[in-house]
Design an enzyme around this catalytic site. Structure first.
Site, PDB file in Angstrom:
ATOM      1  N   ASN A  66     -10.209   1.123 -16.920  1.00  0.00           N
ATOM      2  CA  ASN A  66      -8.831   0.737 -16.614  1.00  0.00           C
ATOM      3  C   ASN A  66      -8.202   1.932 -15.909  1.00  0.00           C
ATOM      4  O   ASN A  66      -7.975   2.975 -16.527  1.00  0.00           O
ATOM      5  CB  ASN A  66      -8.080   0.411 -17.907  1.00  0.00           C
ATOM      6  CG  ASN A  66      -6.629   0.068 -17.647  1.00  0.00           C
ATOM      7  OD1 ASN A  66      -6.161   0.126 -16.500  1.00  0.00           O
ATOM      8  ND2 ASN A  66      -5.905  -0.272 -18.696  1.00  0.00           N
ATOM      9  N   VAL A  67      -7.891   1.784 -14.625  1.00  0.00           N
ATOM     10  CA  VAL A  67      -7.411   2.941 -13.851  1.00  0.00           C
ATOM     11  C   VAL A  67      -6.048   3.450 -14.326  1.00  0.00           C
ATOM     12  O   VAL A  67      -5.659   4.571 -13.994  1.00  0.00           O
ATOM     13  CB  VAL A  67      -7.349   2.652 -12.329  1.00  0.00           C
ATOM     14  CG1 VAL A  67      -8.734   2.382 -11.767  1.00  0.00           C
ATOM     15  CG2 VAL A  67      -6.386   1.524 -12.005  1.00  0.00           C
ATOM     16  N   ASN A  93      -8.404   1.231  -4.818  1.00  0.00           N
ATOM     17  CA  ASN A  93      -8.175  -0.138  -4.346  1.00  0.00           C
ATOM     18  C   ASN A  93      -7.740  -1.101  -5.452  1.00  0.00           C
ATOM     19  O   ASN A  93      -7.165  -2.151  -5.156  1.00  0.00           O
ATOM     20  CB  ASN A  93      -9.479  -0.629  -3.676  1.00  0.00           C
ATOM     21  CG  ASN A  93      -9.524  -2.123  -3.520  1.00  0.00           C
ATOM     22  OD1 ASN A  93      -8.968  -2.682  -2.576  1.00  0.00           O
ATOM     23  ND2 ASN A  93     -10.163  -2.815  -4.461  1.00  0.00           N
ATOM     24  N   SER A 145       0.045  -1.522   1.254  1.00  0.00           N
ATOM     25  CA  SER A 145       0.294  -2.880   1.745  1.00  0.00           C
ATOM     26  C   SER A 145       1.462  -2.781   2.716  1.00  0.00           C
ATOM     27  O   SER A 145       2.329  -1.906   2.568  1.00  0.00           O
ATOM     28  CB  SER A 145       0.683  -3.805   0.589  1.00  0.00           C
ATOM     29  OG  SER A 145       1.250  -5.017   1.106  1.00  0.00           O
ATOM     30  N   TYR A 158       5.583  -4.880  -7.024  1.00  0.00           N
ATOM     31  CA  TYR A 158       4.420  -4.623  -6.164  1.00  0.00           C
ATOM     32  C   TYR A 158       4.813  -3.815  -4.926  1.00  0.00           C
ATOM     33  O   TYR A 158       4.142  -2.840  -4.560  1.00  0.00           O
ATOM     34  CB  TYR A 158       3.821  -5.971  -5.774  1.00  0.00           C
ATOM     35  CG  TYR A 158       2.567  -5.937  -4.941  1.00  0.00           C
ATOM     36  CD1 TYR A 158       1.319  -5.744  -5.525  1.00  0.00           C
ATOM     37  CD2 TYR A 158       2.625  -6.135  -3.559  1.00  0.00           C
ATOM     38  CE1 TYR A 158       0.163  -5.747  -4.753  1.00  0.00           C
ATOM     39  CE2 TYR A 158       1.478  -6.141  -2.785  1.00  0.00           C
ATOM     40  CZ  TYR A 158       0.248  -5.942  -3.376  1.00  0.00           C
ATOM     41  OH  TYR A 158      -0.887  -5.947  -2.608  1.00  0.00           O
ATOM     42  N   ALA A 160       7.414  -1.862  -4.544  1.00  0.00           N
ATOM     43  CA  ALA A 160       7.809  -0.503  -4.958  1.00  0.00           C
ATOM     44  C   ALA A 160       6.563   0.334  -5.255  1.00  0.00           C
ATOM     45  O   ALA A 160       6.482   1.514  -4.891  1.00  0.00           O
ATOM     46  CB  ALA A 160       8.715  -0.558  -6.185  1.00  0.00           C
ATOM     47  N   LYS A 162       3.564  -0.067  -3.945  1.00  0.00           N
ATOM     48  CA  LYS A 162       2.866   0.231  -2.689  1.00  0.00           C
ATOM     49  C   LYS A 162       3.631   1.272  -1.861  1.00  0.00           C
ATOM     50  O   LYS A 162       3.021   2.119  -1.210  1.00  0.00           O
ATOM     51  CB  LYS A 162       2.656  -1.053  -1.880  1.00  0.00           C
ATOM     52  CG  LYS A 162       1.674  -2.040  -2.536  1.00  0.00           C
ATOM     53  CD  LYS A 162       0.318  -1.417  -2.799  1.00  0.00           C
ATOM     54  CE  LYS A 162      -0.775  -2.454  -3.054  1.00  0.00           C
ATOM     55  NZ  LYS A 162      -2.053  -1.818  -3.461  1.00  0.00           N
ATOM     56  N   ILE A 191      -4.336 -10.991   3.507  1.00  0.00           N
ATOM     57  CA  ILE A 191      -5.805 -11.036   3.519  1.00  0.00           C
ATOM     58  C   ILE A 191      -6.267 -12.170   2.593  1.00  0.00           C
ATOM     59  O   ILE A 191      -5.749 -12.304   1.476  1.00  0.00           O
ATOM     60  CB  ILE A 191      -6.399  -9.692   3.010  1.00  0.00           C
ATOM     61  CG1 ILE A 191      -5.757  -8.496   3.734  1.00  0.00           C
ATOM     62  CG2 ILE A 191      -7.917  -9.688   3.167  1.00  0.00           C
ATOM     63  CD1 ILE A 191      -5.918  -8.453   5.241  1.00  0.00           C
TER      64      ILE A 191
HETATM   65  P1  NAI Z   1      -8.415  -8.994  -6.228  1.00  0.00           P
HETATM   66  O1  NAI Z   1      -7.493  -9.481  -7.280  1.00  0.00           O
HETATM   67  O2  NAI Z   1      -9.363  -9.962  -5.581  1.00  0.00           O
HETATM   68  O3  NAI Z   1      -9.290  -7.766  -6.787  1.00  0.00           O
HETATM   69  C1  NAI Z   1      -8.678  -6.714  -7.487  1.00  0.00           C
HETATM   70  C2  NAI Z   1      -9.703  -6.058  -8.397  1.00  0.00           C
HETATM   71  O4  NAI Z   1      -9.043  -4.993  -9.106  1.00  0.00           O
HETATM   72  C3  NAI Z   1     -10.270  -7.015  -9.449  1.00  0.00           C
HETATM   73  O5  NAI Z   1     -11.680  -6.932  -9.507  1.00  0.00           O
HETATM   74  C4  NAI Z   1      -9.623  -6.529 -10.748  1.00  0.00           C
HETATM   75  O6  NAI Z   1     -10.417  -6.756 -11.902  1.00  0.00           O
HETATM   76  C5  NAI Z   1      -9.449  -5.045 -10.466  1.00  0.00           C
HETATM   77  N1  NAI Z   1      -8.422  -4.447 -11.331  1.00  0.00           N
HETATM   78  C6  NAI Z   1      -7.191  -4.948 -11.628  1.00  0.00           C
HETATM   79  N2  NAI Z   1      -6.555  -4.144 -12.487  1.00  0.00           N
HETATM   80  C7  NAI Z   1      -7.387  -3.097 -12.742  1.00  0.00           C
HETATM   81  C8  NAI Z   1      -7.289  -1.929 -13.560  1.00  0.00           C
HETATM   82  N3  NAI Z   1      -6.208  -1.685 -14.318  1.00  0.00           N
HETATM   83  N4  NAI Z   1      -8.338  -1.064 -13.576  1.00  0.00           N
HETATM   84  C9  NAI Z   1      -9.458  -1.309 -12.848  1.00  0.00           C
HETATM   85  N5  NAI Z   1      -9.605  -2.405 -12.074  1.00  0.00           N
HETATM   86  C10 NAI Z   1      -8.583  -3.281 -12.013  1.00  0.00           C
HETATM   87  O7  NAI Z   1      -7.467  -8.309  -5.134  1.00  0.00           O
HETATM   88  P2  NAI Z   1      -7.705  -7.982  -3.572  1.00  0.00           P
HETATM   89  O8  NAI Z   1      -6.993  -8.999  -2.785  1.00  0.00           O
HETATM   90  O9  NAI Z   1      -9.124  -7.697  -3.312  1.00  0.00           O
HETATM   91  O10 NAI Z   1      -6.840  -6.640  -3.456  1.00  0.00           O
HETATM   92  C11 NAI Z   1      -7.426  -5.337  -3.476  1.00  0.00           C
HETATM   93  C12 NAI Z   1      -6.331  -4.341  -3.125  1.00  0.00           C
HETATM   94  O11 NAI Z   1      -5.776  -4.658  -1.844  1.00  0.00           O
HETATM   95  C13 NAI Z   1      -5.154  -4.323  -4.106  1.00  0.00           C
HETATM   96  O12 NAI Z   1      -4.691  -2.996  -4.263  1.00  0.00           O
HETATM   97  C14 NAI Z   1      -4.125  -5.155  -3.390  1.00  0.00           C
HETATM   98  O13 NAI Z   1      -2.826  -4.849  -3.821  1.00  0.00           O
HETATM   99  C15 NAI Z   1      -4.371  -4.752  -1.950  1.00  0.00           C
HETATM  100  N6  NAI Z   1      -3.847  -5.680  -0.964  1.00  0.00           N
HETATM  101  C16 NAI Z   1      -4.295  -6.968  -0.916  1.00  0.00           C
HETATM  102  C17 NAI Z   1      -3.743  -7.840   0.024  1.00  0.00           C
HETATM  103  C18 NAI Z   1      -4.183  -9.256   0.122  1.00  0.00           C
HETATM  104  O14 NAI Z   1      -3.567  -9.980   0.925  1.00  0.00           O
HETATM  105  N7  NAI Z   1      -5.190  -9.712  -0.605  1.00  0.00           N
HETATM  106  C19 NAI Z   1      -2.710  -7.386   0.967  1.00  0.00           C
HETATM  107  C20 NAI Z   1      -2.331  -6.015   0.824  1.00  0.00           C
HETATM  108  C21 NAI Z   1      -2.893  -5.206  -0.115  1.00  0.00           C
END
Ligand code: NAI
Length: 250
Positions: A66-67, A93, A145, A158, A160, A162, A191
């Site tokens: 857990n980060v 990420n 983001s 979210y 704030a 980012k 995305i």
């Molecule tokens: P996702 O929900 O598909 O994957 C996120 C991953 O982070 C999951 O595997 C989850 O288990 C893990 N995670 C969540 N909380 C955690 C914690 N406390 N400790 C360790 N791992 C944890 O999300 P996605 O879309 O792949 O997003 C990845 C990054 O990109 C995030 O930071 C998100 O905010 C950012 N982002 C995504 C956008 C989108 O449109 N999908 C747009 C802009 C930014």
């Protein structure tokens, strides 16, 4: 192997590696020669990915972390250094959303999102920058983001977080530059991942209308930008925010 970017002999730590953008970053860096330490809350997911990667190239290992938890992050850093001997690249990420309009947002939704994104990025950076600074080289890429720059109704927590990550990126870039460690951010727009699939169709349609290139981004659009910034090809780039958003924000 990509002729432009080569991570052979390098070790990359990627958080949120179990799925979505993080899993694609692991796959791409690995295909470019990197050994991968993937971290996620989702233990099974991250271990399955590590097994898939290890079977066809450099070493990969999954860590349940857990980060937002300081003790877990510090022991994961110790484990990675023991297992891989060094760290060259860190990609922060991992992320979550708990959307609501501000006047209805709970304390819990605020704290959770700020803790995972902003505190998580801080804790991981502190833990992994130490060996990088000692080695006088390394590259950190933080996942921001476009909403961290332009705001977004319904995402006070979210956006704030980012925006905070962007400020943290610039500050750590300034603190680490003298010792050869670069820090940059990638700011994706809309995305297509499971995170955005959970939004309403109406919200997704509204986002798509704001994208001049006329399509949602893919995980590979984002991982390409991360790979570039993490690599030696970007050795004169630090403290920057690369927007990967189809022109949504110019
Ligand atoms: P996702 O929900 O598909 O994957 C996120 C991953 O982070 C999951 O595997 C989850 O288990 C893990 N995670 C969540 N909380 C955690 C914690 N406390 N400790 C360790 N791992 C944890 O999300 P996605 O879309 O792949 O997003 C990845 C990054 O990109 C995030 O930071 C998100 O905010 C950012 N982002 C995504 C956008 C989108 O449109 N999908 C747009 C802009 C930014």
């Amino acid at each position: 192997m990509d002729p432009f970017i080569d991570f052979s002999g390098k070790v990359a730590v990627v958080t949120g590696g179990a799925r979505g953008i993080g899993a694609e970053i692991c796959r791409l860096l690995h295909s470019m020669g990197a050994s991968i330490a993937a971290m996620d809350l989702n233990k099974e997911g991250v271990e399955a990915l590590a097994a898939e990667l290890s079977a066809k190239g450099p070493k990969a290992a999954g860590y349940a972390v857990n980060v937002a938890d300081s003790a877990q992050v510090d022991s994961a850093a110790d484990a990675v250094l023991k297992d891989f001997g060094k760290v060259d690249v860190l990609v922060n990420n991992a992320g979550i959303t708990r959307d609501n309009v501000l006047i209805r947002m709970t304390d819990e939704a605020w704290d959770l999102v700020l803790n995972v994104h902003l505190r998580g990025t801080f804790l991981m950076t502190r833990a992994f920058a130490r060996p990088m600074l000692r080695a006088r080289k390394g590259s950190i890429v933080n996942m921001a983001s476009v909403v961290g720059i332009m705001g977004n109704a319904g995402q006070a927590n979210y956006s704030a977080a980012k925006g905070g990550i962007i400020a943290l990126t610039k500050t750590s870039a300034k603190e680490f530059a003298g010792r050869g460690v670069r820090v940059n951010a990638v700011a994706p727009g809309y995305i297509a991942t499971e995170m955005t699939a959970a939004m309403t169709q109406e919200a997704r349609d509204a986002m798509l209308k704001a994208v001049p290139l006329g399509r949602p981004g893919t995980v590979s659009d984002v991982s390409s930008a991360v790979a570039f910034l993490a690599s030696d090809r970007a050795e004169y780039i630090t403290g920057q925010v690369l927007q990967v958003c189809g022109g949504m924000l110019m």
